[in-house]
Structures are given as structure tokens and as C-alpha cells.
Design a protein around this motif. Sequence first.
Motif, PDB file in Angstrom:
ATOM      1  N   SER A 240       0.827  -1.203   0.000  1.00  0.00           N
ATOM      2  CA  SER A 240       0.000   0.000   0.000  1.00  0.00           C
ATOM      3  C   SER A 240       0.862   1.255   0.000  1.00  0.00           C
ATOM      4  CB  SER A 240      -0.922   0.019   1.220  1.00  0.00           C
ATOM      5  OG  SER A 240      -0.193   0.282   2.398  1.00  0.00           O
ATOM      6  N   LEU A 241       0.304   2.314  -0.555  1.00  0.00           N
ATOM      7  CA  LEU A 241       0.978   3.611  -0.571  1.00  0.00           C
ATOM      8  C   LEU A 241       1.210   4.112   0.854  1.00  0.00           C
ATOM      9  CD1 LEU A 241       1.884   6.353  -1.766  1.00  0.00           C
ATOM     10  CD2 LEU A 241      -0.542   6.977  -1.894  1.00  0.00           C
ATOM     11  N   ASP A 242       0.199   3.994   1.704  1.00  0.00           N
ATOM     12  CA  ASP A 242       0.325   4.483   3.083  1.00  0.00           C
ATOM     13  C   ASP A 242       1.434   3.752   3.835  1.00  0.00           C
ATOM     14  OD1 ASP A 242      -1.706   6.290   2.709  1.00  0.00           O
ATOM     15  OD2 ASP A 242      -3.272   4.998   3.553  1.00  0.00           O
ATOM     16  N   MET A 243       1.560   2.446   3.602  1.00  0.00           N
ATOM     17  CA  MET A 243       2.602   1.680   4.276  1.00  0.00           C
ATOM     18  C   MET A 243       3.984   2.131   3.830  1.00  0.00           C
ATOM     19  SD  MET A 243       3.485  -0.596   6.448  1.00  0.00           S
ATOM     20  CE  MET A 243       1.929  -1.442   6.807  1.00  0.00           C
ATOM     21  N   ALA A 244       4.200   2.270   2.532  1.00  0.00           N
ATOM     22  CA  ALA A 244       5.505   2.687   2.019  1.00  0.00           C
ATOM     23  C   ALA A 244       5.870   4.077   2.521  1.00  0.00           C
ATOM     24  CB  ALA A 244       5.498   2.653   0.495  1.00  0.00           C
ATOM     25  N   ARG A 245       4.914   4.987   2.494  1.00  0.00           N
ATOM     26  CA  ARG A 245       5.168   6.362   2.942  1.00  0.00           C
ATOM     27  C   ARG A 245       5.515   6.393   4.431  1.00  0.00           C
ATOM     28  NH1 ARG A 245       0.601   9.966   1.122  1.00  0.00           N
ATOM     29  NH2 ARG A 245      -0.602   8.482   2.378  1.00  0.00           N
ATOM     30  N   TRP A 246       4.758   5.661   5.240  1.00  0.00           N
ATOM     31  CA  TRP A 246       5.007   5.635   6.683  1.00  0.00           C
ATOM     32  C   TRP A 246       6.379   5.046   6.999  1.00  0.00           C
ATOM     33  CZ3 TRP A 246       5.357   1.086   9.765  1.00  0.00           C
ATOM     34  CH2 TRP A 246       5.508   1.338  11.132  1.00  0.00           C
ATOM     35  N   MET A 247       6.758   3.959   6.325  1.00  0.00           N
ATOM     36  CA  MET A 247       8.053   3.331   6.581  1.00  0.00           C
ATOM     37  C   MET A 247       9.200   4.284   6.262  1.00  0.00           C
ATOM     38  SD  MET A 247       7.234  -0.518   5.129  1.00  0.00           S
ATOM     39  CE  MET A 247       8.870  -1.197   5.456  1.00  0.00           C
ATOM     40  N   ILE A 248       9.085   5.020   5.167  1.00  0.00           N
ATOM     41  CA  ILE A 248      10.146   5.951   4.786  1.00  0.00           C
ATOM     42  C   ILE A 248      10.256   7.084   5.794  1.00  0.00           C
ATOM     43  CG2 ILE A 248      10.893   7.615   3.049  1.00  0.00           C
ATOM     44  CD1 ILE A 248       9.485   5.820   0.954  1.00  0.00           C
ATOM     45  N   LEU A 249       9.133   7.727   6.097  1.00  0.00           N
ATOM     46  CA  LEU A 249       9.156   8.876   6.994  1.00  0.00           C
ATOM     47  C   LEU A 249       9.612   8.487   8.397  1.00  0.00           C
ATOM     48  CD1 LEU A 249       5.849  10.679   5.917  1.00  0.00           C
ATOM     49  CD2 LEU A 249       8.197  11.315   5.343  1.00  0.00           C
ATOM     50  N   MET A 278       1.683  10.497  -5.713  1.00  0.00           N
ATOM     51  CA  MET A 278       1.257  10.806  -4.349  1.00  0.00           C
ATOM     52  C   MET A 278       2.396  10.595  -3.357  1.00  0.00           C
ATOM     53  SD  MET A 278      -2.620   9.242  -4.312  1.00  0.00           S
ATOM     54  CE  MET A 278      -2.893   9.693  -2.597  1.00  0.00           C
ATOM     55  N   LEU A 279       3.148   9.517  -3.529  1.00  0.00           N
ATOM     56  CA  LEU A 279       4.269   9.252  -2.622  1.00  0.00           C
ATOM     57  C   LEU A 279       5.337  10.330  -2.768  1.00  0.00           C
ATOM     58  CD1 LEU A 279       5.805   7.523  -0.597  1.00  0.00           C
ATOM     59  CD2 LEU A 279       6.671   6.158  -2.513  1.00  0.00           C
ATOM     60  N   HIS A 344      22.702  -3.600   6.493  1.00  0.00           N
ATOM     61  CA  HIS A 344      22.358  -3.713   7.910  1.00  0.00           C
ATOM     62  C   HIS A 344      20.856  -3.635   8.163  1.00  0.00           C
ATOM     63  CE1 HIS A 344      22.796   0.662   7.422  1.00  0.00           C
ATOM     64  NE2 HIS A 344      22.018   0.799   8.464  1.00  0.00           N
ATOM     65  N   ALA A 345      20.086  -2.982   7.303  1.00  0.00           N
ATOM     66  CA  ALA A 345      18.636  -2.913   7.514  1.00  0.00           C
ATOM     67  C   ALA A 345      17.946  -2.616   6.186  1.00  0.00           C
ATOM     68  CB  ALA A 345      18.293  -1.831   8.540  1.00  0.00           C
ATOM     69  N   ASP A 346      17.192  -3.569   5.677  1.00  0.00           N
ATOM     70  CA  ASP A 346      16.477  -3.379   4.414  1.00  0.00           C
ATOM     71  C   ASP A 346      15.023  -3.812   4.576  1.00  0.00           C
ATOM     72  OD1 ASP A 346      18.573  -2.396   2.506  1.00  0.00           O
ATOM     73  OD2 ASP A 346      19.551  -4.203   3.232  1.00  0.00           O
ATOM     74  N   CYS A 347      14.152  -3.236   3.749  1.00  0.00           N
ATOM     75  CA  CYS A 347      12.724  -3.258   4.044  1.00  0.00           C
ATOM     76  C   CYS A 347      11.881  -3.686   2.837  1.00  0.00           C
ATOM     77  CB  CYS A 347      12.263  -1.869   4.478  1.00  0.00           C
ATOM     78  SG  CYS A 347      13.352  -1.068   5.663  1.00  0.00           S
ATOM     79  N   LEU A 348      10.667  -4.136   3.169  1.00  0.00           N
ATOM     80  CA  LEU A 348       9.696  -4.536   2.158  1.00  0.00           C
ATOM     81  C   LEU A 348       8.312  -4.051   2.565  1.00  0.00           C
ATOM     82  CD1 LEU A 348       8.696  -6.274  -0.301  1.00  0.00           C
ATOM     83  CD2 LEU A 348       8.511  -8.193   1.325  1.00  0.00           C
ATOM     84  N   ALA A 349       7.599  -3.443   1.615  1.00  0.00           N
ATOM     85  CA  ALA A 349       6.190  -3.103   1.806  1.00  0.00           C
ATOM     86  C   ALA A 349       5.382  -3.986   0.866  1.00  0.00           C
ATOM     87  CB  ALA A 349       5.937  -1.626   1.498  1.00  0.00           C
ATOM     88  N   THR A 350       4.571  -4.875   1.429  1.00  0.00           N
ATOM     89  CA  THR A 350       3.837  -5.846   0.618  1.00  0.00           C
ATOM     90  C   THR A 350       2.597  -6.314   1.358  1.00  0.00           C
ATOM     91  OG1 THR A 350       4.021  -7.954  -0.572  1.00  0.00           O
ATOM     92  CG2 THR A 350       5.092  -7.820   1.556  1.00  0.00           C
TER      93      THR A 350
END
Length: 419
Positions: A240-249, A278-279, A344-350
Motif C-alpha cells: 500500500s501507498l500508506d505503508m511505504a510512505r510511513w516506513m520511509i518517513l 502521491m508518494l 544492515h537494515a532493508d525493508c519490504l512493503a507488501t
Amino acid sequence: MSSLTDLVAIVQRAQQSALALSAMKGTDRSRALQLMAEVLAEQQDDILEANTLDLEISREMAVPELILEWLKLTPERLQMAGKTLQRLAELSDPIQQILNVPSYQVDECQTYSQLTPLGVIAFIYESFPELGVIAAGLCIRSGNSLVLRGGPEASHSNQAIAQALRLAIDDAGLPVDCLQFLPTDHGDLIRELVTQDQYVNLVIPYGRSSLVQQVVRQATAPVLKTAIGNCYLYWSLSGSLDMARWMILESHRSEPDPVNAIEKVLIHREHSSTALNMLASSLKEKGFKLRGDASLVENYPELFATGVEFSEWGQAYLDNTIAFKTVNGLEAAIHWINQYSSGHADCLATESYQESRLFALGVNSAMTYINASPRFYRNPKRGSSIALGMSNQKGHRRGLIGLETLTTLRHIVQGNGMV
């Protein structure tokens, strides 16, 4: 201190103090930590005054803005370091814990192991004066001696902090030489320090990649590499867009150094232009500078006015810059992250369970975050994992640098003399 002979004498005293410290009661070390927190609060004004002097000198010498931001102490940053000491004092003693060793047994004997201190830790860091406090707290709690070697830009701040902490250590009845401070006005002794492998049991460099790599190249003592920035997020087609945006911020909110800040975003090339707009727009509103690969610059010039040089994919920005790249899917994202991430820290939004499992198994990083913020906390609100930083290596330890990182195992085989 004017010579290598003086340096050797210092690390020798640290080693002798480590032996005495490891034999002391955990309650004695807890009391020392409490006194360290109290002295830090009592001498806050003097420490901040020393820091102001460092800032004035550094500005005159045109020190980079990033280093100035890392250098600047505030009452809040100093108070947080004091709270970390208090919390460490409340934790159970991490050394001399008895652990069963079922994989190694001797007939007619009791076999067990226990955590024991490493000995002498050398902490080499640039700016971040309060990190000397946290490193000292972790070492005292785990029964290790500490040798501090800060950068010249923070010389007055580091000396004021070290003097305050040594005063508290002495008042607590601990060997005062368990905390050593190497001033920077006697030359660059980094090479000499990190080659004292007869006395130094672990070197932890902290700062920009150039400092870490310098220590790694020169050291003969074991080194625990640290990493800041250049963490990746793969924004899956199902994410989701909201998840990706929240994780980045959220990842950028750690202060003063957003260790796990997401600086690179891989997006599935079939993501809708609306979601991408939007992102990008929301990130720009928050003050982020966006860069894009060639296809994004061509297709979205209003969002990504600046392209990304190839070398940038493997380097940390350490500011509010975020680079975007399109990929064909999860497999391509994992391959790219393993090649260019700092690891050291990598992420996934799915929203796909299968993707989350493949990502967790495929990404070769110390920590992976799936639909969760990678934000780094030195003193988290819950749990006991107080951390100095993050390690991205596969050697001594990996991931959070905490109390257990500064210990090792000792195996004991207890028999009754029967053959």
C-alpha cells in the motif's frame, strides 16, 4: 601523551582494569552507572559550554554541515544519554550468566558455559559526543574497559564528558583506568591504537564510511564494522501507498543520526503513476530531495529532476535525499539490494505472505523489516536492547550492538576426578 610508549601504557592499564572490573559484583557496576548519570547531569552546563567551543572552532574551519549536526549537543541529547546510563544500571548483570551446553558433554562431568567480558574495547568515533557516554555505559555494565578516541572536531566535548565519567567511576570504587580517553591534540594515533591487538580485544569504529574503512584497513585487532544509512525499501506491487510512505518517513526520525534511514526505494515498474505521484509529492512536502533512475527522470521530470549516478546506489547520502529506481519484481529487487545495500537494515512493503517469506530468506542483510518501520532506537521504550549502533558484518557479531555484543562465551567442564 606524546609517544607510542604512552599509548601502550594506557592500553595496558585498561587491560589490568578490565581484569579487576570483570571480577566485581554487578551491584557495584550498577552503582557506578547511577553515579555516572548523576555527574553527567551535574556537569551538564560545563559539557555544553565545551561543546559550544567545539562548534565555534569547527565552523571557522569549515567542517561539513553533516558533522556539525552530529557534533551539536543539546540538553535533551545529553539527558537521553544519562537516562540510558540509568536504565543500564537497572538491567540484570549480563556477565557470569550460566548457560547449558547440550551439544558438548563429557562423561561423568557437568558441562556449562557463561558469558564473560571481551576485555578492552576501543571506540573510535567522529562527532556524536554523547556516544562516548553510551559506549562507556555498555562497557561498565558488561565488565569491559573502554578506550575512547573521538574526532578532533569534538575534542573539548569529549574531554569534558570523559573527565566527568571518570570522576563518577572513581567515586564508585571501580578502577578508574577502565575508562581511557585519548586526546586528539597529540597526533593521529588511530593506526597505533588499532594495532595493539595484544591488549585491545575489539575495535568499534563509528561515523562515515571513510572512517570505518580506514580502521578496517589498518587494524590488527578484531573490528566490529558499523553502518549508517543506505538502507533500501522495495515497494511491492501489492504494497500500500500508506505503508511505504510511513516506513520511509518513520525511518528518518532517529536523531541525531538516522542509522536505518531508507535512502533508496525500489518500486515495481507496474505501479500506477497516481500512487507514485502521491508518494513523491508527500515526501517533497516533508522536505526530502528526490532523485530517480533514467526511466523515472524521463517519465516523471516534474518529480525527479535529478538523475542518480551509478556509484550512488552503493553509497549513503546521510541527509534527506532519497533515490528511486524501477525494478521488474521481487527477485530483481532482492538481487539489487544484496549488491548495493549497506547490508544492515532493508525493508519490504507488501500484502503478499509469499513475497514476505522470499524477501526474508533472500535478502542478505543483518535485519529485514516487512511492513514495519526500521527506525533505530538506542534506548527503546520497551525491551532491554540498548544499542550503540548497527553492524553489517558477518564476523564477530551482526545487527544491534548491545550488551551481548561485548561479551563472549567461556566453557566450563566440571568433573569429580573419576577416570
